[in-house]
Design an enzyme around this catalytic site. Structure first.
Site, PDB file in Angstrom:
ATOM      1  N   PHE A 189      -2.678 -11.012  12.939  1.00  0.00           N
ATOM      2  CA  PHE A 189      -2.480 -11.058  14.394  1.00  0.00           C
ATOM      3  C   PHE A 189      -2.500  -9.688  15.040  1.00  0.00           C
ATOM      4  O   PHE A 189      -2.093  -9.535  16.187  1.00  0.00           O
ATOM      5  CB  PHE A 189      -1.188 -11.815  14.728  1.00  0.00           C
ATOM      6  CG  PHE A 189      -1.271 -13.271  14.359  1.00  0.00           C
ATOM      7  CD1 PHE A 189      -2.206 -14.099  14.971  1.00  0.00           C
ATOM      8  CD2 PHE A 189      -0.448 -13.808  13.379  1.00  0.00           C
ATOM      9  CE1 PHE A 189      -2.319 -15.436  14.622  1.00  0.00           C
ATOM     10  CE2 PHE A 189      -0.548 -15.138  13.017  1.00  0.00           C
ATOM     11  CZ  PHE A 189      -1.487 -15.967  13.641  1.00  0.00           C
ATOM     12  N   HIS A 190      -2.941  -8.699  14.292  1.00  0.00           N
ATOM     13  CA  HIS A 190      -3.086  -7.366  14.889  1.00  0.00           C
ATOM     14  C   HIS A 190      -4.294  -7.372  15.825  1.00  0.00           C
ATOM     15  O   HIS A 190      -5.332  -7.952  15.505  1.00  0.00           O
ATOM     16  CB  HIS A 190      -3.276  -6.324  13.790  1.00  0.00           C
ATOM     17  CG  HIS A 190      -3.161  -4.916  14.285  1.00  0.00           C
ATOM     18  ND1 HIS A 190      -4.117  -4.327  15.082  1.00  0.00           N
ATOM     19  CD2 HIS A 190      -2.194  -3.988  14.110  1.00  0.00           C
ATOM     20  CE1 HIS A 190      -3.748  -3.098  15.372  1.00  0.00           C
ATOM     21  NE2 HIS A 190      -2.577  -2.859  14.801  1.00  0.00           N
TER      22      HIS A 190
ATOM     23  N   ARG B  77       0.872  -1.174   0.000  1.00  0.00           N
ATOM     24  CA  ARG B  77       0.000   0.000   0.000  1.00  0.00           C
ATOM     25  C   ARG B  77       0.904   1.217   0.000  1.00  0.00           C
ATOM     26  O   ARG B  77       2.124   1.077   0.147  1.00  0.00           O
ATOM     27  CB  ARG B  77      -0.950  -0.030   1.192  1.00  0.00           C
ATOM     28  CG  ARG B  77      -0.259  -0.134   2.525  1.00  0.00           C
ATOM     29  CD  ARG B  77      -1.257  -0.263   3.669  1.00  0.00           C
ATOM     30  NE  ARG B  77      -0.595  -0.006   4.937  1.00  0.00           N
ATOM     31  CZ  ARG B  77      -1.202  -0.077   6.104  1.00  0.00           C
ATOM     32  NH1 ARG B  77      -2.479  -0.394   6.184  1.00  0.00           N
ATOM     33  NH2 ARG B  77      -0.557   0.178   7.213  1.00  0.00           N
TER      34      ARG B  77
ATOM     35  N   TRP C 267       3.242  -4.917  14.669  1.00  0.00           N
ATOM     36  CA  TRP C 267       4.401  -4.401  13.943  1.00  0.00           C
ATOM     37  C   TRP C 267       5.419  -3.673  14.819  1.00  0.00           C
ATOM     38  O   TRP C 267       6.422  -3.176  14.316  1.00  0.00           O
ATOM     39  CB  TRP C 267       3.939  -3.476  12.809  1.00  0.00           C
ATOM     40  CG  TRP C 267       2.956  -2.419  13.240  1.00  0.00           C
ATOM     41  CD1 TRP C 267       1.599  -2.525  13.217  1.00  0.00           C
ATOM     42  CD2 TRP C 267       3.236  -1.118  13.774  1.00  0.00           C
ATOM     43  NE1 TRP C 267       1.016  -1.376  13.700  1.00  0.00           N
ATOM     44  CE2 TRP C 267       2.003  -0.487  14.043  1.00  0.00           C
ATOM     45  CE3 TRP C 267       4.418  -0.420  14.034  1.00  0.00           C
ATOM     46  CZ2 TRP C 267       1.899   0.797  14.571  1.00  0.00           C
ATOM     47  CZ3 TRP C 267       4.320   0.865  14.558  1.00  0.00           C
ATOM     48  CH2 TRP C 267       3.076   1.457  14.813  1.00  0.00           C
TER      49      TRP C 267
ATOM     50  N   GLU D 205      -7.392   5.890  14.897  1.00  0.00           N
ATOM     51  CA  GLU D 205      -7.012   4.492  15.115  1.00  0.00           C
ATOM     52  C   GLU D 205      -6.227   4.362  16.414  1.00  0.00           C
ATOM     53  O   GLU D 205      -5.422   5.240  16.749  1.00  0.00           O
ATOM     54  CB  GLU D 205      -6.091   3.983  13.992  1.00  0.00           C
ATOM     55  CG  GLU D 205      -6.735   3.801  12.653  1.00  0.00           C
ATOM     56  CD  GLU D 205      -5.736   3.252  11.623  1.00  0.00           C
ATOM     57  OE1 GLU D 205      -4.749   2.605  12.010  1.00  0.00           O
ATOM     58  OE2 GLU D 205      -5.950   3.496  10.424  1.00  0.00           O
TER      59      GLU D 205
ATOM     60  N   ASN E 149      -5.501   6.651   3.063  1.00  0.00           N
ATOM     61  CA  ASN E 149      -5.072   6.154   4.385  1.00  0.00           C
ATOM     62  C   ASN E 149      -3.615   6.522   4.609  1.00  0.00           C
ATOM     63  O   ASN E 149      -2.755   6.243   3.778  1.00  0.00           O
ATOM     64  CB  ASN E 149      -5.218   4.633   4.453  1.00  0.00           C
ATOM     65  CG  ASN E 149      -5.023   4.130   5.862  1.00  0.00           C
ATOM     66  OD1 ASN E 149      -5.850   4.397   6.733  1.00  0.00           O
ATOM     67  ND2 ASN E 149      -3.923   3.453   6.098  1.00  0.00           N
ATOM     68  N   GLU E 150      -3.363   7.183   5.692  1.00  0.00           N
ATOM     69  CA  GLU E 150      -2.000   7.490   6.123  1.00  0.00           C
ATOM     70  C   GLU E 150      -1.073   7.825   4.965  1.00  0.00           C
ATOM     71  O   GLU E 150      -0.116   7.093   4.669  1.00  0.00           O
ATOM     72  CB  GLU E 150      -1.438   6.325   6.934  1.00  0.00           C
ATOM     73  CG  GLU E 150      -2.129   6.147   8.264  1.00  0.00           C
ATOM     74  CD  GLU E 150      -1.463   5.090   9.151  1.00  0.00           C
ATOM     75  OE1 GLU E 150      -0.744   4.231   8.619  1.00  0.00           O
ATOM     76  OE2 GLU E 150      -1.693   5.129  10.363  1.00  0.00           O
TER      77      GLU E 150
ATOM     78  N   CYS F 131       7.752   9.657  -4.650  1.00  0.00           N
ATOM     79  CA  CYS F 131       7.862   8.973  -5.934  1.00  0.00           C
ATOM     80  C   CYS F 131       8.843   9.745  -6.805  1.00  0.00           C
ATOM     81  O   CYS F 131       8.793  10.969  -6.875  1.00  0.00           O
ATOM     82  CB  CYS F 131       6.489   8.899  -6.597  1.00  0.00           C
ATOM     83  SG  CYS F 131       6.540   8.176  -8.241  1.00  0.00           S
TER      84      CYS F 131
HETATM   85  C1  GAL Z   1      -2.234   1.908  10.562  1.00  0.00           C
HETATM   86  C2  GAL Z   1      -3.049   1.735   9.306  1.00  0.00           C
HETATM   87  C3  GAL Z   1      -4.059   0.627   9.447  1.00  0.00           C
HETATM   88  C4  GAL Z   1      -3.429  -0.579  10.049  1.00  0.00           C
HETATM   89  C5  GAL Z   1      -2.820  -0.204  11.353  1.00  0.00           C
HETATM   90  C6  GAL Z   1      -2.178  -1.334  12.089  1.00  0.00           C
HETATM   91  O1  GAL Z   1      -1.041   2.527  10.303  1.00  0.00           O
HETATM   92  O2  GAL Z   1      -3.703   2.913   8.970  1.00  0.00           O
HETATM   93  O3  GAL Z   1      -4.576   0.335   8.176  1.00  0.00           O
HETATM   94  O4  GAL Z   1      -2.496  -1.101   9.186  1.00  0.00           O
HETATM   95  O5  GAL Z   1      -1.820   0.738  11.127  1.00  0.00           O
HETATM   96  O6  GAL Z   1      -1.633  -0.886  13.305  1.00  0.00           O
END
Ligand code: GAL
Length: 707
Positions: free
Chosen positions: A365-366, A117, A323, A315, A155-156, A161
């Site tokens: 697994f998030h 992405r 991660w 979020e 998104n974010e 580029c």
């Molecule tokens: C954010 C992202 C989400 C998801 C999330 C996981 O950075 O906008 O789509 O990937 O992290 O923590």
């Protein structure tokens, strides 16, 4: 003060998160169960469609929105609103196969493959065309849906580029910026250095990894261009949506202190600021308190992108992420604490990534509200449901705002410039950290600060701290001078005012652009210390502050010397100075101070014969000191600015939200031990009990007191 509700229709906090029903279209039972569970957890909103392009448009020109309509209808019928995303954050395979120009090119000039992405070219006309088509379809189909609350753009946003289209656009951007005059650019970029002169704009390449990286003006403009181009892309999406649904607000989710894009500029394109917060709770390199306070600063940065307005926590994880280097669970109580911290800092939403864990791919697994086991009988689900209830109880807070008369200047453009400057210490610049530490020291004294870009007009503020503002924008110095002459209390530090907005050094003495006169000093040299080196600032009353990392050597013109260096060959030379400006309502002449040494306690406002609080003061601190030791200076400035402070127990955070019908104090205990606060009076909204002085906060406890 009127209420600034983001979503009057909802009438309370948004409690929700990213929901990916498109991953479960073959499981209608699960989609039904989701609605039941959402209601149980007090969820009243979801963010849909963040990466749904391939489901919306599985083949070019073939659109399928029925599934979304069905979901939005069902959610709305159950009192759950939708934040609808545009899907431009990731592309379907057919799009890249048909239009490879949509795929990003790396800093070595090599085109990426399909996938991932944030892997698209922001300039590509084809990509923009395809994005506009899908966005328009969404707006036409769902713009009038009663459940639609807001547009979530892509998104974010992130990344650069280096494709030929971007290069061309960069050249055009430069041509416009430098009035079609290549010599203007050559001068601004000091290109005679190493024979880097350009004959035409067409010769300019972006700073490829294997190309030109020593022209700092080029690097800086490339950063600015990337940010501008991303904003332009975002506006391309916004225009399509606003054209059809002018009344629906737009946001784009930001990421912490992400350095790649100038959020301070992009904020202007959005109706509401939202961000994604993923602190590393319970890590092994800092205390839990530090993690929480750091996060308060991050919230402060986001809130300040639109001061005086609530923002959104778009979020956060209900449990863990997948991660971080180590993905630790939030300890009991921390979900509530961190969520209410966002609210305390000005958020009117608590939203999660994600509602339900997917079965496969990178984020399986998030953390999510609903785990693979599908049960509501889990610790995480109960935490979320409890928070849903609490948000209901503190609903009167919605629409209230954080207000302050103190400002910290923290500037994205300056971040780029100071980090790219081949100077100072490689590891010790720590611009962001320095700003944060100062902000936190004020915060721990009960003082909220707005965190503002450097060219902000400081009208309405009484105190401002400007740490390491290496690069001055046009108008910055003028603003600061006006601020002090009107009676503002200003502190600037080492590394201020070295270069102009093209990153050219000021001639005639730092800080440039008139600031040397404002502070009454010239910074002649800067000593970058090794990590184990120390110096001291000594004050006439015997107090000492430890100096690390940076020590500038000052020549004082007409400032008062408050402290001098204690060691090394510059022992006895000025390290902290102040120049006073008795307030002149015609904003004309500034007063000049006596040039003798004095102590902080002798400062105007506390001693006889002082100019009193009606004087502006320009302090210059030439060295890096611990913010705890600098507290005496901060307190002096606050007293002179007439800004009250408070004594808070260690590890307790206090934020205030102001509204027409009430003022709400948020007290957050970042300790595992209970603490008792005194002098707290009002109705505590979570328990519904009155506080009559003493207020006990348990382990990780939170109180919301309506004064
Ligand atoms: C954010 C992202 C989400 C998801 C999330 C996981 O950075 O906008 O789509 O990937 O992290 O923590």
């Amino acid at each position: 003060m009127e209420k600034k509700m983001l979503f009057p229709r909802v009438g309370g906090f948004l409690h929700g998160g990213d929901y990916n029903p498109e991953q479960w279209l073959d499981r209608p039972d699960i989609l039904e169960e989701d609605v039941r569970l959402m209601k149980k957890a007090g969820i009243n909103s979801v963010t849909l469609g963040v990466f749904s392009w391939a489901v919306y448009e599985p083949a070019e020109g073939e659109f399928h929105f029925e599934w979304l309509e069905e979901i939005m209808d069902r959610l709305y019928a159950n009192g759950i609103y939708t934040v609808l995303a545009t899907p431009s954050g990731a592309r379907p395979a057919w799009l890249d196969a048909a239009y490879p120009e949509a795929m990003r090119v790396s800093s070595r000039g090599v085109r990426n493959h399909h996938g991932g992405r944030h892997n698209h070219c922001m300039s590509s006309p084809k990509y923009r065309e395809k994005v506009a088509i899908i966005d328009r379809k969404l707006a036409e189909r769902f713009g009038k849906h009663p459940g639609l609350l807001m547009w979530h753009i892509s998104n974010e946003f992130s990344g650069m580029c280096f494709c030929p289209i971007c290069v061309k656009r960069f050249q055009e951007y430069l041509e416009k910026k430098f009035d079609h005059d290549i010599e203007k650019l050559n001068h601004a970029w000091w290109t005679t250095f190493w024979s880097h002169h350009y004959n035409s704009f067409e010769q300019i390449e972006p700073p490829y990894e294997n190309g030109e990286r020593s022209v700092l003006g080029l690097n800086l403009e490339w950063q600015r261009f990337t940010s501008w181009n991303t904003d332009d892309f975002m506006n391309h999406e916004i225009r399509v949506l606003k054209d059809i649904t002018p009344e629906i607000p737009v946001t784009a989710n930001f990421m912490e202190l992400f350095g790649g894009l100038d959020y301070q500029k992009m904020a202007g394109s959005l109706d509401v600021i939202s961000w994604d917060s993923y602190p590393r709770f319970h890590n092994d390199y800092e205390s839990f308190q530090d993690t929480m306070f750091r996060n308060a600063f991050q919230h402060g940065v986001m809130r300040s992108l639109k001061p005086g307005k609530p923002f959104m926590l778009m979020e956060s994880t209900p449990s863990l992420v997948n991660w971080h280097p180590y993905n630790k669970l939030k300890r009991p109580g921390v979900h509530k604490l961190a969520s209410l911290q966002a609210v305390a800092c000005g958020s009117d939403t608590v939203q999660y990534f994600q509602w339900r864990k997917g079965r496969g791919s990178a984020e399986q697994f998030h953390g999510a509200v609903v785990d693979h086991n599908g049960s509501e009988d889990t610790r995480v689900f109960r935490d979320v449901a409890e928070l849903g209830e609490i948000l209901g109880r503190i609903a009167p807070v919605v629409g209230t705002v954080v207000r302050t008369r103190a400002a910290l200047i923290f500037d994205w453009d300056n971040r780029w410039a100071i980090h790219d400057a081949q100077a100072f210490g490689g590891q010790s610049k720590q611009y962001e950290e320095t700003c944060m530490k100062i902000w936190l020291e004020f915060h721990k004294m009960g003082v909220e600060m707005d965190i503002l870009r450097s060219d902000t007009d400081l009208e309405g503020y009484d105190l401002a701290v400007v740490p390491m503002l290496f690069m001055l924008q046009k108008g910055t110095a003028e603003n600061l001078i006006r601020f002090v002459k009107k009676g503002g209390q200003l502190l600037a530090t080492y590394c201020t005012g070295y270069v102009d907005e093209d990153q050219l050094c000021y001639l005639g003495g730092f800080p440039g652009d008139g600031l040397s006169d404002l502070f009454g000093i010239v910074d002649e040299e800067i000593d970058t210390l090794y990590p184990s080196d120390r110096n001291r600032i000594v004050f006439p009353d015997g107090t000492e502050w430890e100096v690390r990392d940076y020590a500038e050597l000052l020549r004082v013109k007409d400032a008062r010397i408050l402290g001098t260096y204690g060691d090394d060959f510059y022992e006895g030379t000025p390290a902290l100075t102040c120049k006073e400006y008795p307030v002149d309502t015609s904003a004309g002449q500034a007063g000049t101070p006596a040039g003798q040494a004095g102590s902080l306690a002798d400062q105007p406002g506390t001693s006889a014969g002082s100019a009193g609080p009606s004087a502006g003061r320009a302090y210059y601190l030439a060295a890096r000191c611990s913010t705890a030791q600098m507290r005496s200076l901060f307190l002096q400035m606050l007293r002179d600015a007439g800004i009250p402070t408070e004594d808070l127990p260690e590890g307790v955070d206090h934020h205030v939200r102001y509204g027409e019908e009430g003022t709400y104090d948020f007290y957050l205990n970042y300790n595992t031990e209970p603490v008792t606060l005194s002098g707290v009076k009002g109705l505590e909204l979570i328990s519904g009990e009155r506080a009559e002085g003493a207020l006990e906060l348990g382990r990780y406890g939170v109180a919301v007191v309506r004064r």
